[in-house]
Design a protein around this motif. Structure first.
Motif, PDB file in Angstrom:
ATOM      1  N   LEU A 244      -3.545  -2.129  -4.666  1.00  0.00           N
ATOM      2  CA  LEU A 244      -3.183  -2.535  -6.018  1.00  0.00           C
ATOM      3  C   LEU A 244      -3.398  -1.617  -6.907  1.00  0.00           C
ATOM      4  O   LEU A 244      -2.572  -1.132  -7.745  1.00  0.00           O
ATOM      5  CB  LEU A 244      -3.510  -4.161  -6.352  1.00  0.00           C
ATOM      6  N   VAL A 263       1.260  -7.824  -3.908  1.00  0.00           N
ATOM      7  CA  VAL A 263       1.509  -6.307  -4.023  1.00  0.00           C
ATOM      8  C   VAL A 263       3.087  -6.108  -4.174  1.00  0.00           C
ATOM      9  O   VAL A 263       3.461  -5.322  -5.017  1.00  0.00           O
ATOM     10  CB  VAL A 263       1.021  -5.464  -2.793  1.00  0.00           C
ATOM     11  N   ALA A 266       3.716  -6.529  -7.724  1.00  0.00           N
ATOM     12  CA  ALA A 266       3.122  -5.622  -8.849  1.00  0.00           C
ATOM     13  C   ALA A 266       3.816  -4.515  -8.880  1.00  0.00           C
ATOM     14  O   ALA A 266       3.682  -3.629 -10.107  1.00  0.00           O
ATOM     15  CB  ALA A 266       1.736  -5.025  -7.922  1.00  0.00           C
TER      16      ALA A 266
END
Length: 289
Positions: A244, A263, A266
């Motif tokens: 991340l 993830v 993100a």
């Protein structure tokens, strides 16, 4: 640095987004990202990596793996020969003898504090200690990868000068047989965050614990700074929580289609899954552009 298939990207908004700047460096995770599930590197991926290097784009492998598990990609590291291992705790030269170029160790005192804290907060936790010389583990630690050279003893003993293998600690590993992986990570960060950095890359409740401030992102940033490469000139790929920070730091971060939900959330850029050569597909398009 001192003591360092034919797949396309997934349809949708991410397909049309291009890197933030002309890429000078590609940083890619290995397991679940560059490697297929059988831990192989496809011919398409090998060709894409070589083409990137020919185009003047450096490629860095950035992984949670220890240096001794890098044979699968050793032949595909080109000019610089370097890989970032153990979630940023080591930079390793994979050419020749695989020497450690830089080590960012977890101090014994902090590792001991984490062990004590997690034993209290999560009884049943078992530990392993990854050092530059290899791995040691407790008798109750799951047999993920048995190492005939490991010292097997309680973590408190392994963390003494006399009790464990020699060399700096790259990371501490903590496993719990009952916790959900993300819950275990959240608990560990709450109770032990003052001593170390916690992340995970396994589908099980296995935490990877490094020195404070040590991550894939922070070590990649150091490597890029030495080369005069800015974050916006970096394209990064990953699939798990330990990626991340790297995906956020890089100017262009791609989550694999098979990535952990956190993830995927993100970054808007999603590459095809690892078994569909998602990294190679993006590299091919970068070079074509």
């Amino acid at each position: 640095m001192g003591s360092v298939t034919s797949a396309t990207e997934q349809p949708g908004p991410s397909f049309s987004q291009r890197p933030a700047a002309a890429p000078r460096l590609i940083a890619t995770d290995l397991d679940g990202t560059l490697l297929r599930d059988d831990k192989s590197v496809s011919e398409r991926t090998v060709a894409a990596l070589a083409a990137a290097e020919r185009a003047g784009i450096e490629v860095f492998f950035v992984t949670g793996r220890p240096a001794r598990w890098m044979d699968v990609v050793r032949d595909h590291v080109h000019g610089h020969g370097l890989a970032i291992c153990a979630n940023g705790a080591a930079v390793v030269d994979l050419h020749g003898d695989g020497r450690f170029v830089e080590v960012r160790p977890l101090e014994t005192e902090d590792a001991s504090a984490v062990v004590g804290t997690l034993r209290d907060a999560a009884p049943g936790t078992s530990f392993a200690i990854e050092r530059t010389s290899g791995i040691d583990y407790e008798p109750s630690y799951p047999p993920f990868h048995l190492d005939p050279g490991a010292v097997v003893a309680p973590a408190e003993e392994l963390l003494t000068e006399e009790g464990g293998s020699p060399g700096p600690i790259l990371k501490l590993l903590a496993h719990h047989p009952e916790f959900a992986p993300d819950d275990f990570l959240a608990l560990a960060r709450t109770v032990g965050g003052e001593y170390a950095s916690f992340t995970r890359s396994s589908p099980t409740a296995l935490l990877e614990i490094s020195a404070l401030g040590v991550s894939k992102a922070s070590t990649l940033a150091r490597c890029c700074a030495e080369r005069g490469i800015a974050p916006q000139e970096v394209v990064a790929f990953g699939d798990m929580p330990n990626d991340l920070e790297m995906l956020s730091w890089a100017g262009t971060g791609y989550a694999m289609a098979n990535a952990h939900p956190e993830v995927l959330a993100a970054t808007p850029r999603h590459a095809a899954a690892n078994n569909e050569d998602g990294v190679a597909a993006v590299i091919e398009r970068i070079i074509a552009a």
